[in-house]
Scaffold this motif. Structure first.
Motif, short mmCIF file in Angstrom:
data_model
loop_
_atom_site.label_atom_id
_atom_site.label_comp_id
_atom_site.label_asym_id
_atom_site.label_seq_id
_atom_site.Cartn_x
_atom_site.Cartn_y
_atom_site.Cartn_z
N ASN A 73 -27.78 -22.32 27.39
CA ASN A 73 -28.53 -23.57 27.47
C ASN A 73 -28.05 -24.57 26.44
N LYS A 74 -27.61 -24.08 25.28
CA LYS A 74 -27.07 -24.99 24.26
C LYS A 74 -25.81 -25.68 24.77
N ALA A 75 -24.94 -24.91 25.42
CA ALA A 75 -23.71 -25.50 25.96
C ALA A 75 -24.05 -26.54 27.04
N ALA A 76 -24.98 -26.20 27.92
CA ALA A 76 -25.39 -27.13 28.98
C ALA A 76 -26.04 -28.37 28.37
N MET A 77 -26.85 -28.17 27.35
CA MET A 77 -27.53 -29.29 26.72
C MET A 77 -26.54 -30.22 26.02
N ARG A 78 -25.50 -29.65 25.42
CA ARG A 78 -24.44 -30.49 24.80
C ARG A 78 -23.79 -31.37 25.87
N ASP A 79 -23.52 -30.78 27.03
CA ASP A 79 -22.94 -31.55 28.12
C ASP A 79 -23.89 -32.67 28.56
N CYS A 80 -25.16 -32.35 28.65
CA CYS A 80 -26.15 -33.35 29.05
C CYS A 80 -26.25 -34.49 28.05
N ILE A 81 -26.17 -34.15 26.78
CA ILE A 81 -26.23 -35.20 25.75
C ILE A 81 -25.07 -36.18 25.94
N GLU A 82 -23.89 -35.65 26.22
CA GLU A 82 -22.74 -36.53 26.46
C GLU A 82 -22.95 -37.36 27.73
N LEU A 83 -23.53 -36.75 28.76
CA LEU A 83 -23.80 -37.48 29.99
C LEU A 83 -24.82 -38.59 29.77
N TYR A 84 -25.82 -38.33 28.94
CA TYR A 84 -26.81 -39.36 28.63
C TYR A 84 -26.17 -40.51 27.85
N LYS A 85 -25.26 -40.18 26.96
CA LYS A 85 -24.53 -41.24 26.24
C LYS A 85 -23.74 -42.07 27.24
N ASP A 86 -23.08 -41.40 28.19
CA ASP A 86 -22.33 -42.11 29.23
C ASP A 86 -23.25 -43.00 30.08
N ALA A 87 -24.41 -42.46 30.44
CA ALA A 87 -25.37 -43.23 31.25
C ALA A 87 -25.83 -44.47 30.49
N ASN A 88 -26.12 -44.30 29.21
CA ASN A 88 -26.57 -45.44 28.41
C ASN A 88 -25.48 -46.50 28.32
N SER A 89 -24.26 -46.05 28.13
CA SER A 89 -23.13 -46.99 28.09
C SER A 89 -23.00 -47.73 29.42
N ALA A 142 -24.22 -39.88 36.16
CA ALA A 142 -24.29 -39.14 34.89
C ALA A 142 -25.61 -38.38 34.79
N LEU A 143 -26.70 -39.04 35.16
CA LEU A 143 -28.01 -38.39 35.10
C LEU A 143 -28.11 -37.24 36.10
N ALA A 144 -27.57 -37.45 37.29
CA ALA A 144 -27.58 -36.39 38.30
C ALA A 144 -26.71 -35.22 37.86
N ASN A 145 -25.59 -35.50 37.23
CA ASN A 145 -24.70 -34.43 36.77
C ASN A 145 -25.37 -33.56 35.73
N CYS A 146 -26.19 -34.14 34.88
CA CYS A 146 -26.92 -33.34 33.90
C CYS A 146 -27.85 -32.37 34.62
N GLU A 147 -28.57 -32.88 35.58
CA GLU A 147 -29.49 -32.01 36.33
C GLU A 147 -28.71 -30.93 37.08
N ASP A 148 -27.55 -31.29 37.64
CA ASP A 148 -26.72 -30.33 38.37
C ASP A 148 -26.23 -29.19 37.49
N ILE A 149 -25.96 -29.47 36.23
CA ILE A 149 -25.51 -28.43 35.30
C ILE A 149 -26.52 -27.28 35.30
N LYS A 189 -28.42 -22.20 37.67
CA LYS A 189 -29.50 -21.75 38.57
C LYS A 189 -30.85 -21.73 37.83
N ALA A 190 -31.09 -22.78 37.06
CA ALA A 190 -32.33 -22.86 36.29
C ALA A 190 -32.82 -24.30 36.29
N LYS A 191 -34.09 -24.48 35.92
CA LYS A 191 -34.66 -25.81 35.79
C LYS A 191 -34.23 -26.39 34.44
N SER A 192 -33.78 -27.61 34.46
CA SER A 192 -33.40 -28.29 33.23
C SER A 192 -34.63 -28.48 32.34
#
Length: 123
Positions: A43-59, A86-93, A99-102
Protein backbone atom coordinates in the motif's frame (compact mmCIF):
# COMPACT_ATOMS: atom_id res chain seq x y z
CA UNK A 1 -18.65 37.64 -24.80
CA UNK A 2 -22.24 37.60 -23.61
CA UNK A 3 -23.22 37.62 -19.94
CA UNK A 4 -24.21 33.96 -19.97
CA UNK A 5 -20.83 32.88 -21.37
CA UNK A 6 -19.06 35.06 -18.80
CA UNK A 7 -21.01 33.39 -16.00
CA UNK A 8 -20.22 29.91 -17.33
CA UNK A 9 -16.54 30.78 -17.66
CA UNK A 10 -16.56 32.03 -14.06
CA UNK A 11 -18.23 28.85 -12.89
CA UNK A 12 -15.67 26.71 -14.70
CA UNK A 13 -12.78 28.72 -13.27
CA UNK A 14 -14.23 28.52 -9.77
CA UNK A 15 -14.90 24.79 -10.08
CA UNK A 16 -11.42 24.09 -11.44
CA UNK A 17 -9.79 26.12 -8.65
CA UNK A 18 -11.84 24.17 -6.12
CA UNK A 19 -10.79 20.87 -7.68
CA UNK A 20 -7.12 21.94 -7.63
CA UNK A 21 -7.43 22.87 -3.95
CA UNK A 22 -9.03 19.49 -3.23
CA UNK A 23 -6.27 17.58 -5.02
CA UNK A 24 -3.84 19.19 -2.59
CA UNK A 25 -6.00 18.12 0.36
CA UNK A 26 -6.32 14.53 -0.88
CA UNK A 27 -2.57 14.43 -1.57
CA UNK A 28 -2.02 15.51 2.05
CA UNK A 29 -4.31 12.68 3.25
CA UNK A 30 -2.38 10.21 1.08
CA UNK A 31 0.91 11.39 2.61
CA UNK A 32 -0.52 10.86 6.10
CA UNK A 33 -1.59 7.31 5.19
CA UNK A 34 1.83 6.68 3.64
CA UNK A 35 3.55 7.65 6.90
CA UNK A 36 1.36 5.48 9.13
CA UNK A 37 3.22 2.50 10.55
CA UNK A 38 0.26 0.17 9.97
CA UNK A 39 0.28 0.78 6.19
CA UNK A 40 1.61 -2.30 4.38
CA UNK A 41 4.61 -2.06 2.05
CA UNK A 42 2.39 -2.76 -0.98
CA UNK A 43 0.00 0.00 0.00
CA UNK A 44 2.92 2.35 0.63
CA UNK A 45 4.21 1.79 -2.90
CA UNK A 46 0.72 2.34 -4.34
CA UNK A 47 0.23 5.43 -2.20
CA UNK A 48 3.55 6.89 -3.42
CA UNK A 49 2.32 6.44 -6.98
CA UNK A 50 -0.98 8.11 -6.10
CA UNK A 51 0.80 11.07 -4.53
CA UNK A 52 2.68 11.61 -7.79
CA UNK A 53 -0.57 11.27 -9.74
CA UNK A 54 -2.23 13.87 -7.52
CA UNK A 55 0.68 16.23 -8.13
CA UNK A 56 0.20 15.64 -11.87
CA UNK A 57 -3.55 16.26 -11.57
CA UNK A 58 -2.97 19.50 -9.69
CA UNK A 59 -0.49 20.65 -12.31
CA UNK A 60 -2.98 19.81 -15.07
CA UNK A 61 -5.74 21.70 -13.30
CA UNK A 62 -3.53 24.77 -12.95
CA UNK A 63 -2.70 24.54 -16.66
CA UNK A 64 -6.44 24.25 -17.32
CA UNK A 65 -6.97 27.55 -15.52
CA UNK A 66 -4.23 29.25 -17.49
CA UNK A 67 -5.69 27.96 -20.75
CA UNK A 68 -9.21 29.08 -19.84
CA UNK A 69 -7.98 32.55 -18.95
CA UNK A 70 -6.19 32.81 -22.30
CA UNK A 71 -9.33 31.41 -24.02
CA UNK A 72 -7.48 28.38 -25.37
CA UNK A 73 -10.36 26.00 -24.67
CA UNK A 74 -8.92 23.14 -26.70
CA UNK A 75 -5.84 23.08 -24.46
CA UNK A 76 -7.99 23.56 -21.37
CA UNK A 77 -9.98 20.49 -22.34
CA UNK A 78 -6.79 18.46 -22.86
CA UNK A 79 -5.46 19.46 -19.44
CA UNK A 80 -8.79 18.71 -17.79
CA UNK A 81 -8.83 15.24 -19.36
CA UNK A 82 -5.28 14.75 -18.13
CA UNK A 83 -6.39 15.60 -14.58
CA UNK A 84 -9.28 13.10 -14.85
CA UNK A 85 -6.87 10.44 -16.08
CA UNK A 86 -4.42 11.01 -13.23
CA UNK A 87 -7.17 10.66 -10.63
CA UNK A 88 -8.58 7.57 -12.31
CA UNK A 89 -5.12 6.02 -12.52
CA UNK A 90 -4.70 6.36 -8.77
CA UNK A 91 -7.95 4.52 -8.20
CA UNK A 92 -6.94 1.88 -10.78
CA UNK A 93 -3.72 1.15 -8.89
CA UNK A 94 -5.82 -0.14 -6.02
CA UNK A 95 -8.86 -1.65 -7.72
CA UNK A 96 -7.23 -3.32 -10.73
CA UNK A 97 -3.68 -4.00 -9.63
CA UNK A 98 -3.99 -4.53 -5.89
CA UNK A 99 -7.63 -5.75 -6.01
CA UNK A 100 -8.42 -3.54 -3.03
CA UNK A 101 -10.33 -0.37 -2.21
CA UNK A 102 -8.17 2.73 -2.23
CA UNK A 103 -7.84 4.29 1.23
CA UNK A 104 -8.49 7.68 -0.42
CA UNK A 105 -11.33 6.53 -2.65
CA UNK A 106 -14.06 8.46 -0.85
CA UNK A 107 -12.11 11.71 -0.93
CA UNK A 108 -11.18 11.13 -4.58
CA UNK A 109 -14.77 10.51 -5.68
CA UNK A 110 -16.61 13.08 -3.60
CA UNK A 111 -14.22 16.00 -3.48
CA UNK A 112 -12.72 15.86 -6.96
CA UNK A 113 -15.20 14.22 -9.28
CA UNK A 114 -18.00 16.58 -8.33
CA UNK A 115 -15.85 19.64 -8.93
CA UNK A 116 -14.56 18.44 -12.27
CA UNK A 117 -17.95 17.31 -13.55
CA UNK A 118 -19.17 20.87 -13.27
CA UNK A 119 -16.37 22.07 -15.52
CA UNK A 120 -16.42 19.18 -17.99
CA UNK A 121 -19.61 19.92 -20.03
CA UNK A 122 -18.51 23.45 -20.90
CA UNK A 123 -15.70 22.28 -23.14
Amino acid sequence: MNKSATCIKGLVISSTKNAAFNTINVERIAKTILNEKKTSLGNKAAMRDCIELYKDANSSLNKTLTSIKSQDYRKANEYLISAFDALANCEDIFTKIKKAKSPIRDENNVRLDCDLKIAWPVF
